[in-house]
Design an enzyme around this catalytic site. Structure first.
Site, short mmCIF file in Angstrom:
data_model
loop_
_atom_site.label_atom_id
_atom_site.label_comp_id
_atom_site.label_asym_id
_atom_site.label_seq_id
_atom_site.Cartn_x
_atom_site.Cartn_y
_atom_site.Cartn_z
N GLU B 34 0.87 -1.18 0.00
CA GLU B 34 0.00 0.00 0.00
C GLU B 34 0.90 1.22 0.00
O GLU B 34 1.70 1.39 0.91
CB GLU B 34 -0.84 0.04 1.28
N ASP B 45 -4.50 8.84 10.53
CA ASP B 45 -3.15 8.40 10.82
C ASP B 45 -2.64 8.92 12.15
O ASP B 45 -2.97 10.02 12.57
CB ASP B 45 -2.20 8.87 9.70
#
Lengths: 388, 235
Positions: B34, B45
């Protein structure tokens, strides 16, 4: 409920939050139907917050500007800004949902203070995220929040302003979604937040409409409000959208209209996706969110509530800018003419009127004076406005 | 066989080291990659990946990422996905983005829940790029059915509440949802978020078809022991 205002809005958040958002939507629908909850909310607004706030005819400002100017005095609301309408409402909603912990973002600190206030009143744990830069320029509000029992977390990532504070609050929410209500302070974010915030802020518009009818026996010609995320503006506009009243949203023109030097999202931006909603956004050609600037921490935000994007495209609301220096002129003038020190955010609406005196000549104009300016004295001093 | 996927922030710490890392992943037979396209406001995140993303954004833009992505595609022989946020695609132009990344296998959009995914999937479908859907422990069974039906590639099961780099754990409710997602599904169910070492992998692989390692991979890259870290995962 509808997730979109025209083509704007939606729920662009990690999948983890979807369940919480639909629970919030369901609870909000129940809450609105619950007579006891509504009575409790109205009671707090009246007895605790000090509603209705006056619609004050500003005689001296009217004389100066050549129009009949009314100020909707949200600066007189408890804690000094319109934000408390929403925090009282949402904290009752959170209690209704059985949540025990409240988190919030804050830019200027007004929403943080209003959240900490409502949390103290209803005995809820409260954490407020605030950009490091904003903590410096709005220090008195940090002290107020701490005094009220809230934990204030300094966000020293990204722009260190409102945008970074929202990022951090969203991260907290993703982690603690089962116990925690995110008390979003502006008409932004994923559905149903823009609708919830509008609902709790619509009291401003409802009162204004009744008050102006009583005083002038008619509706005003124009209503002016500043727009950052857009909660005070949507609150007052909501009562007039279906009428013929001219509605003007004033954005922060900052230092200039060059990207990075202003926060005029609707005037200069294009559609994009930030903080859960599709709305106008200040961004570069690659979709990265642009740096923004405003002398007022509360307007220093690259996005805007999705309903404002809808009202702009529909042509129902006119969005325009007031630059830093013009807002500071408004700040100074309202203080000396009327003995009212406005928040720098609200000063943008005042500055806009002064800049366009001719346009409003002979008209009845309502300005939503969304907050008071004590919190801004530090920054105003640093801009040399207090120099003789 | 339990698959291991590695998440890398595109061009972090720089373009050369990023491509070296891709080469290492190829050498050690990682099952998929990814590639994170940095976004200015990466709310899904944690601090490690956010810092890396913001660092790259000081020097580069999406056109640079697209170049490196193509190079990565030429190095890595198995499946390659791009992971990013809605506005990196929408703000660039969804059609344009989909066309320029048509050589990837799928697109993973961190702030795109199933309920909003159609507007993107419709366009990526034209370029045979699969839009990866998420399932969480909170997703209703009926929604899982729908998500399975519309998926043409793996389902990303967000096993842990929280952001990248959080703690890895699974309760019974989560296990039940994973099992339900796997049942009769033609593709893999991959666990992400919070998986840090071979122990976590072993646990995760008892219940799922594979895992993604993100934060720890980015850290290893920062500490110059990426190859050693990747080597340790297959044990």
């Amino acid at each position: 409920m509808k997730r979109y205002f025209g083509s704007y809005g939606g729920q662009f958040v990690p999948e983890t939050l979807i369940k919480a958002l639909s629970e919030l939507e369901e609870a909000f629908i129940e809450f609105k139907k619950d007579k006891k909850a509504k009575r409790e909310f109205m009671n707090y607004l009246r007895e605790y917050a000090g509603r209705p706030t006056p619609l004050y005819f500003a005689k001296n400002l009217s004389g100066f500007s050549g129009s009949s100017v009314y100020l909707k005095r949200e600066d007189l609301l408890h804690t000094g800004a319109h934000k408390l309408n929403n925090t009282l409402g949402q904290i009752l909603l959170a209690k209704f949902m059985g949540k025990k912990r409240i988190i919030a973002e804050t830019g200027a600190g007004q929403h943080g203070v209003a959240t900490a206030t409502a949390a103290a009143l209803l005995n809820m744990e409260c954490v407020v995220y605030m950009g490091k830069k904003d903590m410096e320029r709005q220090a008195p509000n940090v002290d107020r929040m701490r005094l009220l029992g809230a934990e204030v977390v300094s966000v020293d990532k990204g722009s260190m302003t409102l945008k970074s504070a929202i990022n951090e609050t969203l991260r907290d929410w993703v982690k603690n979604v089962q116990t925690t209500h995110y008390l979003l302070g502006s008409a932004v974010g994923p559905h149903p937040f823009p609708s919830i915030v509008k609902y709790f802020q619509s009291v401003i518009g409802k009162e204004t409409k009744m008050q102006i009818k009583r005083k002038e026996n008619r509706l005003p010609d124009s209503v002016i409000a500043c727009v950052g995320g857009g909660s005070n503006a949507i609150g007052i506009f909501s009562a007039f959208v279906d009428s013929g009243v001219e509605l003007i949203g004033v954005e922060a023109g900052g230092e200039s209209l060059e990207l990075g030097k202003h926060s005029a999202t609707l005037t200069m931006g294009r559609p994009g996706i930030l903080h859960g909603a599709l709305s106008y956004l200040l961004q570069d050609e690659y979709g990265q969110v642009a740096d923004v600037h405003s002398v007022s921490a509360g307007l220093d935000y690259p996005g805007v509530g999705p309903e404002h994007s809808y009202l702009k495209d529909k042509g129902r609301v006119k969005y325009d800018v007031c630059f830093d220096n013009e807002a500071l002129d408004g700040f100074k003038l309202l203080s000396s003419l009327e003995g009212i020190i406005p928040a720098l955010e609200s000063s943008h609406a005042v500055g806009y009127l002064l800049k366009h005196k001719k346009m409003f000549s002979g008209k009845i104009v309502v300005i939503n004076l969304s907050g008071r300016g004590d919190k801004d004295l530090g920054i105003v001093r640093s801009k040399g406005v207090l120099d003789v | 066989m339990c698959k291991i996927g590695i998440y890398l922030v595109c061009d972090y710490p720089n373009s050369e080291k990023f491509l070296d890392a891709v080469t290492v992943c190829e050498k050690y037979g990682m099952d998929f990659l990814e590639i994170g396209f940095p976004f200015s406001d990466p709310v899904a995140d944690g601090p490690v990946i956010e810092k890396a993303a913001l660092d790259v954004l000081k020097r580069e833009n999406s056109n640079d990422f697209l170049q490196s992505l193509e190079k990565a595609r030429n190095i890595f022989s198995k499946k390659l996905y791009v992971m990013t946020y809605s506005n990196v695609i929408f703000g660039y132009g969804t059609e344009k983005f989909a066309k320029k990344t048509e050589f990837i296998n799928g697109i993973i959009i961190a702030d795109l829940p199933f309920i909003e995914s159609e507007r993107f999937a419709r366009i990526f479908d034209k370029y045979e790029t699969n839009t990866i859907r998420f399932v969480t422990p909170e997703t209703d069974f009926s929604d899982i059915d729908e998500i399975k039906q519309s998926s043409k590639d793996f389902i990303y099961f967000v096993s842990t509440r929280g952001i990248t780099g959080g703690k890895f754990s699974m309760d019974t409710e989560t296990l039940k949802k994973i099992e339900y997602t796997k049942k009769g599904f033609d593709y893999d169910v991959i666990l992400g978020f919070g998986i840090k070492n071979s122990n976590d992998i072993k646990t995760a692989c008892l219940y799922s078809d594979g895992v993604v390692i993100g934060m720890k991979a980015v850290e290893a890259l920062e500490q110059n022991n990426f190859e050693q870290f990747i080597g340790s995962l297959k044990q």
